[in-house]
Design an enzyme around this catalytic site. Sequence first.
Site, PDB file in Angstrom:
ATOM      1  N   ALA A  37       0.831  -1.207   0.000  1.00  0.00           N
ATOM      2  CA  ALA A  37       0.000   0.000   0.000  1.00  0.00           C
ATOM      3  C   ALA A  37       0.866   1.259   0.000  1.00  0.00           C
ATOM      4  O   ALA A  37       0.518   2.262  -0.643  1.00  0.00           O
ATOM      5  CB  ALA A  37      -0.940  -0.003   1.201  1.00  0.00           C
ATOM      6  N   GLY A  40       2.037   1.604  -3.474  1.00  0.00           N
ATOM      7  CA  GLY A  40       0.842   1.780  -4.301  1.00  0.00           C
ATOM      8  C   GLY A  40       0.258   3.177  -4.179  1.00  0.00           C
ATOM      9  O   GLY A  40      -0.254   3.737  -5.141  1.00  0.00           O
ATOM     10  N   ASP A  41       0.336   3.758  -2.987  1.00  0.00           N
ATOM     11  CA  ASP A  41      -0.137   5.120  -2.769  1.00  0.00           C
ATOM     12  C   ASP A  41       0.639   6.086  -3.662  1.00  0.00           C
ATOM     13  O   ASP A  41       0.064   6.965  -4.308  1.00  0.00           O
ATOM     14  CB  ASP A  41       0.020   5.492  -1.292  1.00  0.00           C
ATOM     15  CG  ASP A  41      -0.337   6.931  -0.997  1.00  0.00           C
ATOM     16  OD1 ASP A  41      -1.467   7.352  -1.332  1.00  0.00           O
ATOM     17  OD2 ASP A  41       0.508   7.654  -0.428  1.00  0.00           O
ATOM     18  N   ALA A  42       1.951   5.914  -3.713  1.00  0.00           N
ATOM     19  CA  ALA A  42       2.789   6.786  -4.543  1.00  0.00           C
ATOM     20  C   ALA A  42       2.505   6.576  -6.031  1.00  0.00           C
ATOM     21  O   ALA A  42       2.441   7.539  -6.798  1.00  0.00           O
ATOM     22  CB  ALA A  42       4.264   6.532  -4.246  1.00  0.00           C
TER      23      ALA A  42
END
Length: 152
Positions: A37, A40-42
Amino acid sequence: MEESVNKINPNGFLAAVQETFPGKCQDIRGYSPLTLAYIGDAVYDLMIRTVVVEQANRPANALHHITVQYVSAGAQAKIAEALMDRFAEEELAVYRRGKNSKPHTMAKNASAADYMRATGFEAVLGYLYLNGNMERALELVKEGIAAAGMEI
């Protein structure tokens, strides 16, 4: 005049980073869902910022106000819900692991349920990115935004 089309090279950016900063190769399936995550956020943030910037040259503050409509936990939770029947089996497993993880923080402007769904969504994007499958990540983001009625 020939139209230039950018093709996604799944080994492009990730491979360049790995070549420039060599580290140990790990099995992605062994990563914690919060690690997936995190990256994945970036990845998601960069996707949305790229789309917003390519729409028009605007002041940074205006770009930020448009971007936050898509990168908030609430928006990501909405996209994740819209994608539930579109996730492949392995993606769904990663989503569930991310959604059921125990984060040490919570978003200040989102419910715990939305935050957890957003974490699951980010974990899927991190998993796809680290597997070199950016085409699938982009496909999911585009489909999710459309299915959630949030067209950019």
